[in-house]
Design a protein around this motif. Structure first.
Motif, PDB file in Angstrom:
ATOM      1  N   SER A  14       0.848  -1.204   0.000  1.00  0.00           N
ATOM      2  CA  SER A  14       0.000   0.000   0.000  1.00  0.00           C
ATOM      3  C   SER A  14       0.879   1.247   0.000  1.00  0.00           C
ATOM      4  N   PRO A  15       0.290   2.407  -0.319  1.00  0.00           N
ATOM      5  CA  PRO A  15       1.055   3.662  -0.293  1.00  0.00           C
ATOM      6  C   PRO A  15       1.480   4.066   1.117  1.00  0.00           C
ATOM      7  N   GLU A  16       0.865   3.484   2.141  1.00  0.00           N
ATOM      8  CA  GLU A  16       1.186   3.834   3.519  1.00  0.00           C
ATOM      9  C   GLU A  16       2.457   3.155   4.037  1.00  0.00           C
ATOM     10  N   ILE A  17       2.997   2.201   3.300  1.00  0.00           N
ATOM     11  CA  ILE A  17       4.217   1.494   3.718  1.00  0.00           C
ATOM     12  C   ILE A  17       5.370   2.494   3.767  1.00  0.00           C
ATOM     13  N   ASP A  18       6.126   2.488   4.882  1.00  0.00           N
ATOM     14  CA  ASP A  18       7.309   3.334   5.021  1.00  0.00           C
ATOM     15  C   ASP A  18       8.412   2.739   4.141  1.00  0.00           C
ATOM     16  N   LEU A  19       8.799   3.463   3.098  1.00  0.00           N
ATOM     17  CA  LEU A  19       9.757   2.928   2.122  1.00  0.00           C
ATOM     18  C   LEU A  19      11.155   2.749   2.711  1.00  0.00           C
ATOM     19  N   ASP A  20      11.539   3.615   3.651  1.00  0.00           N
ATOM     20  CA  ASP A  20      12.862   3.456   4.268  1.00  0.00           C
ATOM     21  C   ASP A  20      12.924   2.162   5.084  1.00  0.00           C
ATOM     22  N   GLU A  21      11.860   1.864   5.823  1.00  0.00           N
ATOM     23  CA  GLU A  21      11.812   0.616   6.586  1.00  0.00           C
ATOM     24  C   GLU A  21      11.776  -0.588   5.642  1.00  0.00           C
ATOM     25  N   LEU A  22      11.023  -0.461   4.553  1.00  0.00           N
ATOM     26  CA  LEU A  22      10.941  -1.555   3.582  1.00  0.00           C
ATOM     27  C   LEU A  22      12.313  -1.818   2.960  1.00  0.00           C
ATOM     28  N   LYS A  23      13.052  -0.764   2.655  1.00  0.00           N
ATOM     29  CA  LYS A  23      14.408  -0.926   2.113  1.00  0.00           C
ATOM     30  C   LYS A  23      15.286  -1.711   3.081  1.00  0.00           C
ATOM     31  N   GLU A  24      15.207  -1.363   4.370  1.00  0.00           N
ATOM     32  CA  GLU A  24      16.005  -2.067   5.374  1.00  0.00           C
ATOM     33  C   GLU A  24      15.629  -3.540   5.448  1.00  0.00           C
ATOM     34  N   ARG A  25      14.319  -3.828   5.427  1.00  0.00           N
ATOM     35  CA  ARG A  25      13.876  -5.229   5.492  1.00  0.00           C
ATOM     36  C   ARG A  25      14.336  -5.997   4.255  1.00  0.00           C
ATOM     37  N   LEU A  26      14.291  -5.362   3.092  1.00  0.00           N
ATOM     38  CA  LEU A  26      14.760  -6.017   1.867  1.00  0.00           C
ATOM     39  C   LEU A  26      16.252  -6.318   1.960  1.00  0.00           C
ATOM     40  N   PHE A  39      19.093   1.597  -4.489  1.00  0.00           N
ATOM     41  CA  PHE A  39      17.667   1.617  -4.794  1.00  0.00           C
ATOM     42  C   PHE A  39      17.331   2.843  -5.633  1.00  0.00           C
ATOM     43  N   GLU A  40      16.396   2.680  -6.524  1.00  0.00           N
ATOM     44  CA  GLU A  40      15.737   3.805  -7.181  1.00  0.00           C
ATOM     45  C   GLU A  40      14.266   3.663  -6.844  1.00  0.00           C
ATOM     46  N   GLN A  41      13.506   4.718  -7.104  1.00  0.00           N
ATOM     47  CA  GLN A  41      12.072   4.676  -6.857  1.00  0.00           C
ATOM     48  C   GLN A  41      11.333   5.063  -8.118  1.00  0.00           C
ATOM     49  N   GLU A  42      10.155   4.492  -8.288  1.00  0.00           N
ATOM     50  CA  GLU A  42       9.328   4.774  -9.465  1.00  0.00           C
ATOM     51  C   GLU A  42       7.895   5.037  -9.012  1.00  0.00           C
ATOM     52  N   GLU A  43       7.391   6.223  -9.335  1.00  0.00           N
ATOM     53  CA  GLU A  43       5.992   6.549  -9.042  1.00  0.00           C
ATOM     54  C   GLU A  43       5.118   5.658  -9.903  1.00  0.00           C
ATOM     55  N   VAL A  44       4.148   4.989  -9.276  1.00  0.00           N
ATOM     56  CA  VAL A  44       3.284   4.086 -10.019  1.00  0.00           C
ATOM     57  C   VAL A  44       1.943   4.766 -10.268  1.00  0.00           C
ATOM     58  N   ALA A  45       1.163   4.980  -9.208  1.00  0.00           N
ATOM     59  CA  ALA A  45      -0.127   5.654  -9.337  1.00  0.00           C
ATOM     60  C   ALA A  45      -0.717   5.882  -7.962  1.00  0.00           C
ATOM     61  N   GLY A  47      -0.156   7.705  -5.432  1.00  0.00           N
ATOM     62  CA  GLY A  47       0.733   7.740  -4.276  1.00  0.00           C
ATOM     63  C   GLY A  47       1.551   6.482  -4.050  1.00  0.00           C
ATOM     64  N   LEU A  48       1.336   5.464  -4.849  1.00  0.00           N
ATOM     65  CA  LEU A  48       2.086   4.218  -4.713  1.00  0.00           C
ATOM     66  C   LEU A  48       3.437   4.364  -5.404  1.00  0.00           C
ATOM     67  N   VAL A  49       4.493   4.011  -4.685  1.00  0.00           N
ATOM     68  CA  VAL A  49       5.856   4.118  -5.212  1.00  0.00           C
ATOM     69  C   VAL A  49       6.507   2.741  -5.174  1.00  0.00           C
ATOM     70  N   ALA A  50       7.012   2.289  -6.315  1.00  0.00           N
ATOM     71  CA  ALA A  50       7.728   1.009  -6.391  1.00  0.00           C
ATOM     72  C   ALA A  50       9.203   1.252  -6.102  1.00  0.00           C
ATOM     73  N   LEU A  51       9.831   0.278  -5.456  1.00  0.00           N
ATOM     74  CA  LEU A  51      11.273   0.315  -5.240  1.00  0.00           C
ATOM     75  C   LEU A  51      11.957  -0.495  -6.336  1.00  0.00           C
ATOM     76  N   LEU A  52      13.070   0.010  -6.814  1.00  0.00           N
ATOM     77  CA  LEU A  52      13.836  -0.670  -7.860  1.00  0.00           C
ATOM     78  C   LEU A  52      15.252  -0.942  -7.348  1.00  0.00           C
ATOM     79  N   PRO A  53      15.416  -1.996  -6.538  1.00  0.00           N
ATOM     80  CA  PRO A  53      16.755  -2.333  -6.064  1.00  0.00           C
ATOM     81  C   PRO A  53      17.584  -2.992  -7.169  1.00  0.00           C
ATOM     82  N   THR A  54      18.871  -2.678  -7.185  1.00  0.00           N
ATOM     83  CA  THR A  54      19.817  -3.358  -8.066  1.00  0.00           C
ATOM     84  C   THR A  54      20.617  -4.323  -7.204  1.00  0.00           C
TER      85      THR A  54
END
Length: 88
Positions: A14-26, A39-45, A47-54
């Motif tokens: 969901s858009p409410e997920i804290d992306l910094d915490e999600l990055k750490e968990r990943l 990581f890069e980020q991509e706006e989806v729709a 307010g939803l943002v996808a993470l693009l880890p390399t």
């Protein structure tokens, strides 16, 4: 044995997920031998943002499958999909 660099698209639940915490968990979920290159980020729709880890993984049987499985099991992740791969 070479290495493979892959860009994955990680969709949060969901858009409410804290992306910094999600990055750490990943990053904490990475299997042995895999390295995160950022990581890069991509706006989806809406307010939803996808993470693009390399990630860089050894070029052996399975390729990025272990990373995909590990990321899929992380709390807050809806889906994981490989966007790009290449040998390095």
């Amino acid at each position: 044995m070479g290495k493979v660099a892959a860009v994955l698209k990680v969709m949060p639940q969901s858009p409410e997920i804290d992306l910094d915490e999600l990055k750490e968990r990943l990053e904490d979920s990475l299997p042995e031998g895999a390295k995160l290159r950022g990581f890069e980020q991509e706006e989806v729709a809406f307010g939803l943002v996808a993470l693009l880890p390399t990630v860089v993984v050894p070029d052996d049987a399975g390729g990025t499958e272990a990373v995909e499985e590990a990321f899929t099991n992380v709390e807050g992740v809806e889906s994981v999909q490989v966007q790009e791969t290449g040998r390095i």
